[in-house]
Design a protein around this motif. Sequence first.
Motif, mmCIF file in Angstrom:
data_model
loop_
_atom_site.group_PDB
_atom_site.id
_atom_site.type_symbol
_atom_site.label_atom_id
_atom_site.label_comp_id
_atom_site.label_asym_id
_atom_site.label_seq_id
_atom_site.Cartn_x
_atom_site.Cartn_y
_atom_site.Cartn_z
ATOM 1 N N GLU A 50 -3.569 -4.611 -9.745
ATOM 2 C CA GLU A 50 -3.342 -6.023 -10.057
ATOM 3 C C GLU A 50 -1.831 -6.272 -9.982
ATOM 4 O OE1 GLU A 50 -5.121 -6.685 -13.858
ATOM 5 O OE2 GLU A 50 -7.170 -6.427 -13.105
ATOM 6 N N ASP A 51 -1.355 -7.230 -10.741
ATOM 7 C CA ASP A 51 0.089 -7.449 -10.880
ATOM 8 C C ASP A 51 0.790 -7.566 -9.524
ATOM 9 O OD1 ASP A 51 2.342 -7.946 -12.281
ATOM 10 O OD2 ASP A 51 2.687 -5.894 -12.963
ATOM 11 N N LEU A 52 0.292 -8.467 -8.670
ATOM 12 C CA LEU A 52 0.947 -8.815 -7.401
ATOM 13 C C LEU A 52 0.827 -7.742 -6.322
ATOM 14 C CD1 LEU A 52 4.242 -10.382 -8.860
ATOM 15 C CD2 LEU A 52 2.072 -11.530 -8.352
ATOM 16 N N ASN A 53 -0.079 -6.798 -6.464
ATOM 17 C CA ASN A 53 -0.259 -5.776 -5.436
ATOM 18 C C ASN A 53 -1.153 -6.280 -4.300
ATOM 19 O OD1 ASN A 53 1.002 -3.058 -6.205
ATOM 20 N ND2 ASN A 53 0.033 -3.684 -8.122
ATOM 21 N N THR A 79 8.138 -4.491 -4.473
ATOM 22 C CA THR A 79 7.406 -3.245 -4.729
ATOM 23 C C THR A 79 6.171 -3.455 -5.587
ATOM 24 O OG1 THR A 79 9.584 -2.176 -4.854
ATOM 25 C CG2 THR A 79 7.664 -0.853 -5.501
ATOM 26 N N SER A 80 6.288 -4.331 -6.587
ATOM 27 C CA SER A 80 5.305 -4.466 -7.662
ATOM 28 C C SER A 80 5.103 -3.083 -8.295
ATOM 29 C CB SER A 80 3.994 -5.065 -7.164
ATOM 30 O OG SER A 80 3.141 -5.321 -8.265
ATOM 31 N N THR A 81 3.860 -2.652 -8.486
ATOM 32 C CA THR A 81 3.640 -1.335 -9.097
ATOM 33 C C THR A 81 3.289 -0.260 -8.070
ATOM 34 O OG1 THR A 81 1.338 -1.938 -9.620
ATOM 35 C CG2 THR A 81 2.998 -2.288 -11.336
ATOM 36 N N GLY A 82 3.462 -0.604 -6.790
ATOM 37 C CA GLY A 82 3.492 0.461 -5.790
ATOM 38 C C GLY A 82 2.288 0.701 -4.908
ATOM 39 N N HIS A 83 1.305 -0.218 -4.891
ATOM 40 C CA HIS A 83 0.138 0.031 -4.045
ATOM 41 C C HIS A 83 0.521 0.047 -2.565
ATOM 42 C CE1 HIS A 83 -4.179 -1.179 -2.657
ATOM 43 N NE2 HIS A 83 -3.997 0.121 -2.602
ATOM 44 N N SER A 84 1.159 -1.019 -2.085
ATOM 45 C CA SER A 84 1.589 -1.056 -0.687
ATOM 46 C C SER A 84 2.635 0.015 -0.413
ATOM 47 C CB SER A 84 2.154 -2.438 -0.347
ATOM 48 O OG SER A 84 3.170 -2.816 -1.261
ATOM 49 N N THR A 85 3.440 0.318 -1.409
ATOM 50 C CA THR A 85 4.470 1.357 -1.264
ATOM 51 C C THR A 85 3.837 2.705 -0.951
ATOM 52 O OG1 THR A 85 5.631 0.158 -3.023
ATOM 53 C CG2 THR A 85 6.568 2.262 -2.316
ATOM 54 N N ILE A 86 2.745 3.013 -1.627
ATOM 55 C CA ILE A 86 2.034 4.271 -1.377
ATOM 56 C C ILE A 86 1.530 4.323 0.058
ATOM 57 C CG2 ILE A 86 -0.065 5.576 -1.915
ATOM 58 C CD1 ILE A 86 0.337 4.750 -4.848
ATOM 59 N N TRP A 87 0.897 3.240 0.513
ATOM 60 C CA TRP A 87 0.364 3.223 1.875
ATOM 61 C C TRP A 87 1.469 3.441 2.913
ATOM 62 C CZ3 TRP A 87 -4.535 3.442 3.486
ATOM 63 C CH2 TRP A 87 -5.566 3.067 2.611
ATOM 64 N N MET A 88 2.604 2.760 2.724
ATOM 65 C CA MET A 88 3.692 2.878 3.705
ATOM 66 C C MET A 88 4.384 4.234 3.622
ATOM 67 S SD MET A 88 5.326 -0.963 3.886
ATOM 68 C CE MET A 88 5.358 -1.275 2.122
ATOM 69 N N ALA A 89 4.616 4.710 2.404
ATOM 70 C CA ALA A 89 5.248 6.020 2.245
ATOM 71 C C ALA A 89 4.359 7.120 2.815
ATOM 72 C CB ALA A 89 5.545 6.289 0.770
ATOM 73 N N TRP A 90 3.056 6.966 2.653
ATOM 74 C CA TRP A 90 2.105 7.931 3.217
ATOM 75 C C TRP A 90 2.234 7.979 4.737
ATOM 76 C CZ3 TRP A 90 -3.904 7.100 3.363
ATOM 77 C CH2 TRP A 90 -4.524 8.294 3.781
ATOM 78 N N ALA A 91 2.292 6.808 5.350
ATOM 79 C CA ALA A 91 2.461 6.756 6.812
ATOM 80 C C ALA A 91 3.785 7.381 7.228
ATOM 81 C CB ALA A 91 2.381 5.312 7.290
#
Length: 215
Positions: A50-53, A79-91
Motif C-alpha cells: 500500500e502507501d503509494l506503491n 521510492t515509497s516503501t520499495g515495491h517498484s524498487t525491488i523489481w528494478m533492483a532485481w532486474a
Amino acid sequence: MKFSCQTKLVLLHMLMICIATGCAAQSTNDQRRLDERVKAFLEANRHEWEDLNVPYEDGQVLHDLIIRNNSTSALEIGTSTGHSTIWMAWALSKTGGKLVTIEIDENRQKVAIANLEEVGLADYVDFRLGDAHRLVKELRGPFDFVFADADKDWYVQYFKDIDPKLVAGGIFTAHNVLQSIRGIREYMAFVDKHPGYVTTVDKSSSSGIAISLKK
C-alpha cells in the motif's frame, strides 16, 4: 619434473579457464539463489503493498523493460516503501547495474531500505532522502532508465530535468498515466508531441505506464 615454456603456458591457460569457469558457475548459482529469494518475497507480499506503491503487474513491466533494454544506470523518483524498487533492483542485478532512488518521506524510506535488505538487493540501490524537485536537478547522470512515480503535476519538469542526462536509447517511464490525476493530461500531451521521443502506454494494469524511448 621440468616443463618447457610452451607446456607451462598451456598449463597456465588451462588453469585460467578452470578458474573462469568456476567463477561463472558460482555467479550463476548466486543469481539463481537471489532470484528464488526475490520471487518468494514478492509472491508472499503480492497483496500487501500500500502507501503509494505500484501494483504487482506494473513492477513486472518495469523489471522486463530494464532487462529488454539492458539498462545499467537507473533512476526512480518516488521510492515509497520499495515495491517498484525491488523489481528494478532485481532486474539490475541481472544486467550488472545500479538504481538511484529518491524518497522525500524518511519513514517510508526506512521501510524501503529494510525491504531491500530483507530480499538481498540493497547493494544494488543508492537511496537518496530529500525533495526530488531539487535532487533530480542535482543528479549528474547519465541514466538509461528512469521511473517517475512522485507528484504527477511535476512530471513534465522531471522529464525536462532528466532529458539532458538520459542517453540515446534510454527510457523515461511515468506511472498512473491512465488515471484522472492532476498533471497527467499535461504530461501526456507534452511527451506525445516531443520530437526526441517515441511514447507508448503499457496498459497491463489500470494505472498505466507511459514509456518514452529517446531517439
